[in-house]
Structures are given as C-alpha cells and as structure tokens.
Enzyme design. Structure first.
Site, PDB file in Angstrom:
ATOM      1  CG  HIS A   1      -2.448  -1.340   1.107  1.00  0.00           C
ATOM      2  ND1 HIS A   1      -3.022  -0.711   0.814  1.00  0.00           N
ATOM      3  CD2 HIS A   1      -2.005  -2.299   1.126  1.00  0.00           C
ATOM      4  CE1 HIS A   1      -3.991  -1.296   0.739  1.00  0.00           C
ATOM      5  NE2 HIS A   1      -3.777  -2.742   0.702  1.00  0.00           N
TER       6      HIS A   1
ATOM      7  CG  ASP B   1       0.516   9.498   0.212  1.00  0.00           C
ATOM      8  OD1 ASP B   1      -0.216   7.967   0.544  1.00  0.00           O
ATOM      9  OD2 ASP B   1       0.043   9.908   0.499  1.00  0.00           O
TER      10      ASP B   1
HETATM   11  C1  GDG Z   1      -2.602   4.001   3.035  1.00  0.00           C
HETATM   12  C2  GDG Z   1      -0.867   4.658   2.202  1.00  0.00           C
HETATM   13  C3  GDG Z   1      -2.890   4.095   0.323  1.00  0.00           C
HETATM   14  C4  GDG Z   1      -8.749  10.599   7.611  1.00  0.00           C
HETATM   15  N1  GDG Z   1      -9.873  10.921   8.352  1.00  0.00           N
HETATM   16  C5  GDG Z   1     -10.272  11.457   8.885  1.00  0.00           C
HETATM   17  C6  GDG Z   1     -10.630   9.894   7.291  1.00  0.00           C
HETATM   18  N2  GDG Z   1      -9.767   9.376   6.782  1.00  0.00           N
HETATM   19  C7  GDG Z   1      -9.683   8.294   6.156  1.00  0.00           C
HETATM   20  C8  GDG Z   1      -9.678   9.568   4.601  1.00  0.00           C
HETATM   21  C9  GDG Z   1      -9.143   8.262   3.743  1.00  0.00           C
HETATM   22  C10 GDG Z   1      -8.090   7.463   4.555  1.00  0.00           C
HETATM   23  O1  GDG Z   1      -8.620   7.747   5.918  1.00  0.00           O
HETATM   24  C11 GDG Z   1      -6.619   8.008   4.311  1.00  0.00           C
HETATM   25  O2  GDG Z   1      -6.199   7.085   3.467  1.00  0.00           O
HETATM   26  P1  GDG Z   1      -4.761   7.174   2.785  1.00  0.00           P
HETATM   27  O3  GDG Z   1      -4.636   6.899   1.258  1.00  0.00           O
HETATM   28  O4  GDG Z   1      -5.183   8.760   2.594  1.00  0.00           O
HETATM   29  O5  GDG Z   1      -3.664   7.151   3.111  1.00  0.00           O
HETATM   30  P2  GDG Z   1      -3.126   6.024   4.547  1.00  0.00           P
HETATM   31  O6  GDG Z   1      -4.300   5.869   5.771  1.00  0.00           O
HETATM   32  O7  GDG Z   1      -2.061   6.418   4.690  1.00  0.00           O
HETATM   33  O8  GDG Z   1      -2.596   4.618   3.781  1.00  0.00           O
HETATM   34  C12 GDG Z   1      -1.566   5.094   1.166  1.00  0.00           C
HETATM   35  C13 GDG Z   1      -3.933   3.598   1.426  1.00  0.00           C
HETATM   36  O9  GDG Z   1      -2.825   2.650   1.865  1.00  0.00           O
HETATM   37  C14 GDG Z   1      -4.385   2.871   0.257  1.00  0.00           C
HETATM   38  O10 GDG Z   1      -4.276   2.361   0.074  1.00  0.00           O
HETATM   39  O11 GDG Z   1      -3.927   5.184  -0.227  1.00  0.00           O
HETATM   40  O12 GDG Z   1      -0.896   5.657  -0.008  1.00  0.00           O
HETATM   41  O13 GDG Z   1       0.053   5.638   2.699  1.00  0.00           O
HETATM   42  O14 GDG Z   1     -10.024   6.921   3.354  1.00  0.00           O
HETATM   43  O15 GDG Z   1     -11.389   9.616   4.115  1.00  0.00           O
HETATM   44  N3  GDG Z   1     -11.850   8.918   7.847  1.00  0.00           N
HETATM   45  C15 GDG Z   1     -12.924   9.162   9.029  1.00  0.00           C
HETATM   46  N4  GDG Z   1     -12.499  10.514   9.796  1.00  0.00           N
HETATM   47  C16 GDG Z   1     -11.456  10.888   9.536  1.00  0.00           C
HETATM   48  O16 GDG Z   1     -10.990  11.912  10.730  1.00  0.00           O
HETATM   49  N5  GDG Z   1     -13.705   8.723   8.982  1.00  0.00           N
END
Ligand code: GDG
Length: 476
Positions: free
Chosen positions: A157, A365
C-alpha cells in the site's frame, strides 16, 4: 471458487457495517471475504504476557476473522519498531527518521514467523492467500517453509523506495528475497513497480521476462500494477445522507462569502502537512487582497502517537498553525482551522463538498484516497479544484488535477491562487475527467482485478519449475 484468506497487520472488518464508519478498503475486502467464504487473519491489537499461538475466531457481520494476540516486546519491535520506525520512513524516503535497530529486525522476523505458524494450519489446499502491506513482507517465505504451496499474493500500500535508499537497510537483500516466495506482487503505480524492478535487476542481478514476470534468487514471481480507489457508490451515498447534507450546510454557512480549502490527513510526516501550511502562508503573503476571503480546514486525526517522531511533528504543526493564525487572523477571520480529531465518513463527505479547493500534498504517498474522495464529493455543476502532489501515487492517474511539487512554497502558493480563480467551465472539465478516473479505479475493480490475477496463476510446485517453494535460493 477458491476460498480467500486476507492477511494484514490489523483486521478492519467492521463489527457493524451499517454504522458507515469503515473505510472503502475494509468494506471491499469484507464483501470479497463474504463472497469467497473467506477468512481475515491478523493481529488483535491486544497484548498478552506469553504468546499462545491460539487464534481467536469471530464473526463480524458475516465475515470470519481470526485474531492473534502478541507479546509487548513483539509490539515494540515488530509494530512500533520495524514497521513504523524502519520500513515506513524508509519507504517514504525519510532515511533521516529511519531506525536501523537490529532488535527491530529480529522482532519483525519473529512475529512474521509466529503469524505464519498460527495461519498455516488454517489454510486449505485451494485457498488463495492475499497478504497486505509492509508489516508482513516475509510471511510468504515462512508459510512456504511450513509446506504451504497455495497461491500467495502480496500488495504493497506504500511506495517502493529507490534502490539507493533501500540498500541502507541492513539485510535489504533478505527482505527482497523473501518476496520471491509470493506468486504475485502488486503495487499502486508503474513508478513503484519500476523501482522494485530496478532493485531486482541492478542490485540482485535478477531478470525481467517482459510479461510482468521477474526471476531472481532461483524463483519466479509475477508483478502487476493495481491502482486502488474508493467505494464510489458508498461514498456518494454518505455524501447525500442526512448527516452528509447537514454537515455540508453547516460548512457552507460558515464559509459564507469566503472560499474554503480542505485537507484531510492522518498526522504523518509523509503527508506534507507542515509544507502545506507554509505554502498557504506564502499564498497569504503573496496575495494580501485575498486574505480574509479564504480559509483552510485541516482535519488531522492523531496517529501512531507512541512513536516520538509523531509527537515531535505534532508539536511543530501546532506551533506552525498557531503562528500563521497569530500573524494573519482578524477579528472575524482565522486562516486555519486545524482540527486534531476525526469525523465520521458522512461528515467528511459533507466537508469535502463545501470546499472550493482540495489540498492533497503528500511528500510521498502510495496512492492517497483523500484525492479520490474529494473529487467524488463534489457538486458536478459547481465542482471544486483538486491540488495534488506529483509525489502521490494518485498523480499517475489524476493528471487533470493541479499537480504541484509540495516542497516548493511558491509553487503551492501559485496553485492555490490558480485554483481559487479558475473559471467554472475549466473546473467542470477537469472534474469530469477526474471523476471518470475515480469511477474506473473503484475499490471493487481493484480488488477483483487482483484476485483474478492471483487466481489465474499456476499453483504449486512443478517438476520443471526453476525455483524452490520453500524460499531457498539457488545462488544467493
Ligand atoms: C495507506 C497509504 C494508500 C482521514 N481522516 C479521517 C478519515 N480519514 C480517512 C480518509 C481516507 C483514509 O483515512 C486515508 O487514506 P490515504 O490513502 O490518504 O492514506 P493512508 O492512511 O496513509 O493509507 C496510501 C492507502 O493505504 C490505500 O492503499 O492510498 O498511500 O499510505 O479514506 O478519508 N476517516 C474518517 N474520519 C477522519 O477524520 N472517518
């Protein structure tokens, strides 16, 4: 149809899917596990005095999960240590934050072995095994040693790091060699796959077959690019739900006569939060006439607070946000609303929709799902503009966003200005192209493509296979 076993550090199958708090990945994997009559295996999040190796089985809304407790030392060395203080920073190119402790590496190997020993007896001959993320890279090798011949796939990921940084890791070769016990290795982007190939060819003297196959350490592995996305229908339903609309109304009212920008990121140094605030500060300096007409809502739930680096960063961000607010705020306006808390998914969708600009500016990322959520939340007739770091995996598909180098304050400042002044027709044209990408990479498409690719591979050892199933290398 074979049974599917998903293996990940934490099991995120929701206890109550109707509550709508689970992310798209958790829901997509849960749906697949129900369809494939599968099992989700991982750490319970609990610690025990002495490791028992006895999994605890649960039924979570129709999804079978098997959970393992770990000892406190395991959690320190494997999870907080090797996973979060070694591999995470290294894979995000932060060698300055990478801990090269031998005990962490030993704990990582031990926990992967322990997981493999608990999992192996649960595996049936035709099961497909799908391992997720950097916490569990060597588990396939350990399963092979225990005689498991099933198809095993791995999906990373995070980004894959450049070879010149990966070699700073003691035993980097052992780590990569263990990946050749998989049948399929998936990445989000061509760029991460290219970097993996580069290590294999230039450092480990492996060979590429031109069809996605790699041969090295006496083993062959198939590789592929599988860009993850969001559950578009679930996310748009959350946006249109009572709470989503109520939150939108609340935010739109609080943004009356002003343009709102939004950032949503776990508190993590890879997300470029400080650089984003500094770029915004630059914008406020460069555009005195626009001050008072714009504000940033930055939603940043605390994560990994057990790790010192995260505590330091939290203090720095508090100071930076406070300084910018102190310098620029007026009696009826504050430039940054910095919120160290999490919101429900339906509320997030409403917040995104009310924002004229989405700021997604990580320094590095794997993909970044926030970029896709922001696009999916927009009003098609009056959409906002996505500013996206060129260093997010998402930039490989979302070229219609305003792509920026997040390390440059000036570039960020210019992009904010451009986004805030972009004519409606251009916003609509860009949004339509981006929304198509969001639909084309829906999480169910990602999941099904991966499982199909894994299922299509030949199974088990054959007499003429030029490799060993037990992960032994011929020539290493
Ligand atoms: C890893 C990789 C890759 C955030 N704040 C709240 C909340 N979130 C949710 C967002 C989004 C998720 O968390 C974050 O997803 P990301 O993709 O931005 O990042 P990582 O957590 O670092 O995930 C990344 C991912 O895996 C999937 O393969 O894209 O590159 O690092 O969905 O909305 N959700 C809620 N409240 C919040 O305050 N409910």
């Amino acid at each position: 149809m074979p049974r599917l076993i998903v293996v990940s550090n934490r099991v995120s199958a929701p206890v109550d899917p109707a509550a709508g708090s689970a992310g798209g990945l958790a829901m997509a994997l849960s749906a697949a596990l129900k369809a494939y009559d599968g099992l989700w295996f991982g750490w319970s999040g609990e610690t025990v005095e002495t490791f028992t190796g006895e999994p605890k089985f649960e039924d979570r809304a129709g999804v079978q999960v098997a959970l393992v407790d770990l000892e406190a030392q395991d959690v320190d060395e494997y999870y907080n240590g090797y996973a979060n203080k070694t591999l995470w920073p290294l894979f995000h190119h932060r060698v300055d934050l990478t801990a090269y402790e031998r005990s962490y590496g030993e704990g990582y190997e031990r926990v992967n072995r322990r997981f493999a020993e608990v999992l192996a007896p649960l595996i049936q001959p035709d099961d497909l095994i799908w391992v997720h993320d950097y916490h569990l890279i060597p588990i396939a090798r350990d399963l092979r040693r225990l005689g498991i011949n099933n198809r095993i796939g791995f999906f990373l990921h995070t980004p894959w790091p450049v070879r010149q940084l990966l070699v700073t890791l003691p035993h980097h070769r052992r780590l990569v060699e263990s990946m050749f016990a998989y049948d399929l290795i998936g990445f989000h982007t061509e760029e991460w796959l290219d970097l993996f190939r580069d290590y294999v060819v230039s450092e480990a003297r492996g060979e590429i077959d031109g069809l996605g196959g790699l041969e090295c350490f006496g083993r062959k592995v198939q590789t592929g690019v599988f860009p993850i996305g969001i559950d578009v229908d679930a996310f748009t339903a959350a946006r249109d739900s009572r709470e989503g609309v109520r939150t939108y109304d609340r935010m739109a009212a609080s943004a009356a006569f002003r343009s709102m920008m939004v950032g949503v990121d776990r508190l993590d140094y890879s997300k470029g939060l400080e650089e984003r605030m500094l770029g915004y500060e630059q914008f406020l300096h460069d555009n005195a006439d626009m001050r008072g007409g714009v504000f940033l809502v930055q939603v940043t739930p605390i994560s990994r607070d057990d790790v010192d680096t995260y505590q330091d960063m939290r203090a720095r961000l508090d100071a930076t946000a406070g300084r910018i607010n102190g310098e620029f705020a007026d009696m009826d306006w504050q430039p940054i609303r910095y919120l160290n808390r999490s919101y429900r998914r339906d509320q997030l969708a409403g917040i995104y929709r009310a924002a004229r600009v989405g700021l997604v500016t990580p320094l590095r990322d794997g993909m970044n799902l926030v970029a896709k959520e922001y696009v999916a939340a927009q009003n098609p007739e009056d959409p906002g503009v996505l500013i996206l770091s060129r260093f997010a995996g998402a930039a490989e598909q979302m070229g219609e966003a305003l792509l920026v180098n997040p390390f440059s304050r000036e570039e960020l400042s210019e992009a904010i200005h451009k986004a805030l002044t972009m004519p409606l027709e251009e916003r609509i044209r860009k949004w339509q192209a981006l929304m198509q990408v969001v639909r084309d990479t829906d999480v169910s498409i990602w999941r099904d493509a991966y499982v199909k690719a894994l299922n299509a591979l030949p199974v088990g050892e054959t007499d003429d296979a030029p490799f060993h199933r037990d992960g032994r290398a011929d020539a290493a």
